[in-house]
Design a protein around this motif. Structure first.
Motif, PDB file in Angstrom:
ATOM      1  N   VAL A   1      13.089  20.826  71.512  1.00  0.00           N
ATOM      2  CA  VAL A   1      13.792  22.002  72.034  1.00  0.00           C
ATOM      3  C   VAL A   1      15.117  21.574  72.662  1.00  0.00           C
ATOM      4  N   PHE A   2      15.067  20.507  73.469  1.00  0.00           N
ATOM      5  CA  PHE A   2      16.291  19.994  74.090  1.00  0.00           C
ATOM      6  C   PHE A   2      17.325  19.627  73.029  1.00  0.00           C
ATOM      7  N   PHE A   3      16.897  18.890  72.023  1.00  0.00           N
ATOM      8  CA  PHE A   3      17.809  18.421  70.985  1.00  0.00           C
ATOM      9  C   PHE A   3      18.425  19.591  70.215  1.00  0.00           C
ATOM     10  N   LEU A   4      17.608  20.571  69.854  1.00  0.00           N
ATOM     11  CA  LEU A   4      18.110  21.720  69.094  1.00  0.00           C
ATOM     12  C   LEU A   4      19.100  22.541  69.910  1.00  0.00           C
ATOM     13  N   MET A   5      18.796  22.736  71.206  1.00  0.00           N
ATOM     14  CA  MET A   5      19.707  23.516  72.037  1.00  0.00           C
ATOM     15  C   MET A   5      20.993  22.749  72.302  1.00  0.00           C
ATOM     16  N   PHE A   6      20.895  21.435  72.371  1.00  0.00           N
ATOM     17  CA  PHE A   6      22.109  20.617  72.467  1.00  0.00           C
ATOM     18  C   PHE A   6      22.984  20.828  71.231  1.00  0.00           C
ATOM     19  N   LEU A   7      22.374  20.755  70.042  1.00  0.00           N
ATOM     20  CA  LEU A   7      23.123  20.960  68.806  1.00  0.00           C
ATOM     21  C   LEU A   7      23.661  22.382  68.710  1.00  0.00           C
ATOM     22  N   GLU A   8      22.877  23.358  69.192  1.00  0.00           N
ATOM     23  CA  GLU A   8      23.292  24.762  69.121  1.00  0.00           C
ATOM     24  C   GLU A   8      24.612  24.977  69.844  1.00  0.00           C
ATOM     25  N   ASN A   9      24.840  24.186  70.864  1.00  0.00           N
ATOM     26  CA  ASN A   9      26.068  24.340  71.636  1.00  0.00           C
ATOM     27  C   ASN A   9      27.197  23.445  71.145  1.00  0.00           C
ATOM     28  N   LEU A  10      26.923  22.647  70.129  1.00  0.00           N
ATOM     29  CA  LEU A  10      27.979  21.920  69.434  1.00  0.00           C
ATOM     30  C   LEU A  10      28.329  22.602  68.124  1.00  0.00           C
ATOM     31  N   PHE A  11      27.313  23.159  67.445  1.00  0.00           N
ATOM     32  CA  PHE A  11      27.486  23.802  66.150  1.00  0.00           C
ATOM     33  C   PHE A  11      26.846  25.188  66.217  1.00  0.00           C
ATOM     34  N   PRO A  12      27.625  26.226  66.627  1.00  0.00           N
ATOM     35  CA  PRO A  12      27.067  27.561  66.837  1.00  0.00           C
ATOM     36  C   PRO A  12      26.218  28.150  65.720  1.00  0.00           C
ATOM     37  N   PRO A  13      26.403  27.787  64.425  1.00  0.00           N
ATOM     38  CA  PRO A  13      25.519  28.358  63.400  1.00  0.00           C
ATOM     39  C   PRO A  13      24.042  28.022  63.557  1.00  0.00           C
ATOM     40  N   ILE A  14      23.684  27.073  64.470  1.00  0.00           N
ATOM     41  CA  ILE A  14      22.275  26.847  64.783  1.00  0.00           C
ATOM     42  C   ILE A  14      21.949  27.731  65.985  1.00  0.00           C
ATOM     43  N   PRO A  15      21.335  28.898  65.786  1.00  0.00           N
ATOM     44  CA  PRO A  15      21.257  29.875  66.874  1.00  0.00           C
ATOM     45  C   PRO A  15      20.042  29.707  67.786  1.00  0.00           C
ATOM     46  N   SER A  16      20.272  29.919  69.078  1.00  0.00           N
ATOM     47  CA  SER A  16      19.166  29.919  70.048  1.00  0.00           C
ATOM     48  C   SER A  16      18.219  31.073  69.787  1.00  0.00           C
ATOM     49  N   GLU A  17      18.709  32.112  69.092  1.00  0.00           N
ATOM     50  CA  GLU A  17      17.856  33.255  68.759  1.00  0.00           C
ATOM     51  C   GLU A  17      16.725  32.875  67.809  1.00  0.00           C
ATOM     52  N   VAL A  18      16.832  31.727  67.172  1.00  0.00           N
ATOM     53  CA  VAL A  18      15.737  31.199  66.353  1.00  0.00           C
ATOM     54  C   VAL A  18      14.942  30.158  67.138  1.00  0.00           C
ATOM     55  N   ILE A  19      15.644  29.283  67.844  1.00  0.00           N
ATOM     56  CA  ILE A  19      15.000  28.153  68.520  1.00  0.00           C
ATOM     57  C   ILE A  19      14.038  28.592  69.617  1.00  0.00           C
ATOM     58  N   MET A  20      14.506  29.418  70.539  1.00  0.00           N
ATOM     59  CA  MET A  20      13.717  29.712  71.732  1.00  0.00           C
ATOM     60  C   MET A  20      12.511  30.627  71.478  1.00  0.00           C
ATOM     61  N   PRO A  21      12.604  31.626  70.603  1.00  0.00           N
ATOM     62  CA  PRO A  21      11.367  32.362  70.284  1.00  0.00           C
ATOM     63  C   PRO A  21      10.296  31.458  69.668  1.00  0.00           C
ATOM     64  N   LEU A  22      10.708  30.489  68.859  1.00  0.00           N
ATOM     65  CA  LEU A  22       9.741  29.536  68.308  1.00  0.00           C
ATOM     66  C   LEU A  22       9.121  28.694  69.416  1.00  0.00           C
ATOM     67  N   ALA A  23       9.913  28.320  70.408  1.00  0.00           N
ATOM     68  CA  ALA A  23       9.376  27.600  71.560  1.00  0.00           C
ATOM     69  C   ALA A  23       8.400  28.488  72.322  1.00  0.00           C
ATOM     70  N   GLY A  24       8.695  29.785  72.401  1.00  0.00           N
ATOM     71  CA  GLY A  24       7.770  30.716  73.050  1.00  0.00           C
ATOM     72  C   GLY A  24       6.458  30.827  72.301  1.00  0.00           C
ATOM     73  N   PHE A  25       6.527  30.852  70.962  1.00  0.00           N
ATOM     74  CA  PHE A  25       5.308  30.855  70.141  1.00  0.00           C
ATOM     75  C   PHE A  25       4.474  29.608  70.424  1.00  0.00           C
ATOM     76  N   ALA A  26       5.157  28.460  70.452  1.00  0.00           N
ATOM     77  CA  ALA A  26       4.453  27.200  70.711  1.00  0.00           C
ATOM     78  C   ALA A  26       3.799  27.213  72.083  1.00  0.00           C
ATOM     79  N   SER A  27       4.478  27.795  73.058  1.00  0.00           N
ATOM     80  CA  SER A  27       3.909  27.911  74.402  1.00  0.00           C
ATOM     81  C   SER A  27       2.686  28.818  74.402  1.00  0.00           C
ATOM     82  N   ALA A  28       2.770  29.919  73.648  1.00  0.00           N
ATOM     83  CA  ALA A  28       1.633  30.842  73.560  1.00  0.00           C
ATOM     84  C   ALA A  28       0.412  30.181  72.942  1.00  0.00           C
TER      85      ALA A  28
END
Length: 205
Positions: free
Chosen positions: A17-44
């Protein structure tokens, strides 16, 4: 890309999650709108801590934004403005965009930093003018972290709240992810075209 995001979250957990969000803020086409809901699923599913996922996401965002902020702060506005005027159109940034962003940050610094976290593309690009106008580091990092935390809690909560419907939703995550990526890339391309046209109109005028 979406397959890779899913595998990274599943295989590496919080560091992923850390790595993906780091990349998301270097390359905007990798959206947090995909990353963080998946992290929420994993948490669930008990695969990672919800709080840990949000903290990892916020830290990844801060490190990613720090690259742009510190680089812009070091280069300085006087040296970067000629580059923006000449080459910015290829990155959907014009000199006018930069001046407007600087004015907004000077007038509404903390508020602009916080609400800028909610806007795709803007949440990364806002770090550049923030560095150029030398917004104090404590102000930049505090308000960036605050705005980011609000946004990521919301996104991760979407995945967490859908726990009971995980089996049905899981099959839609990937195609929806592609839709989000397509919208982000399409919006970026449209902004790039508009910036190029504005630059061309000014050069012809």
């Amino acid at each position: 890309m979406v397959d890779w995001v899913i595998r990274t979250v599943g295989d590496f957990g919080l560091p992923g999650v850390f790595f993906l969000m780091f990349l998301e803020n270097l390359f905007p086409p990798i959206p947090s709108e995909v990353i963080m809901p998946l992290a929420g699923f994993a948490s669930a599913q008990g695969k990672m801590s919800f709080v840990g996922a949000v903290v990892a996401g916020v830290l990844g965002t801060l490190v990613g934004n720090a690259v742009w902020y510190e680089l812009a702060r070091r280069i300085g506005a006087d040296r970067i403005r000629p580059l923006v005027e000449r080459y910015g159109k290829w990155f959907a940034i014009t000199g006018e965009d930069m001046r407007e962003a600087e004015q907004v940050l000077r007038k509404y610094g903390p508020v602009a930093l916080s609400f800028g976290r909610l806007l795709p593309g803007i949440r990364t690009l806002i770090s550049v003018p923030a560095g150029l106008v030398h917004i104090p580091r404590p102000v930049f990092y505090f308000w960036t972290a605050l705005g980011t935390a609000v946004w990521l809690v919301f996104l991760a909560s979407l995945g967490l709240l859908l726990e009971d419907h995980y089996a049905e939703v899981d099959s839609y995550v990937e195609p929806l992810g592609y839709v989000v990526v397509a919208l982000v890339v399409g919006g970026y391309a449209l902004h790039l075209l508009r910036a190029w046209r504005r630059s061309r109109a000014r050069s012809q005028g």
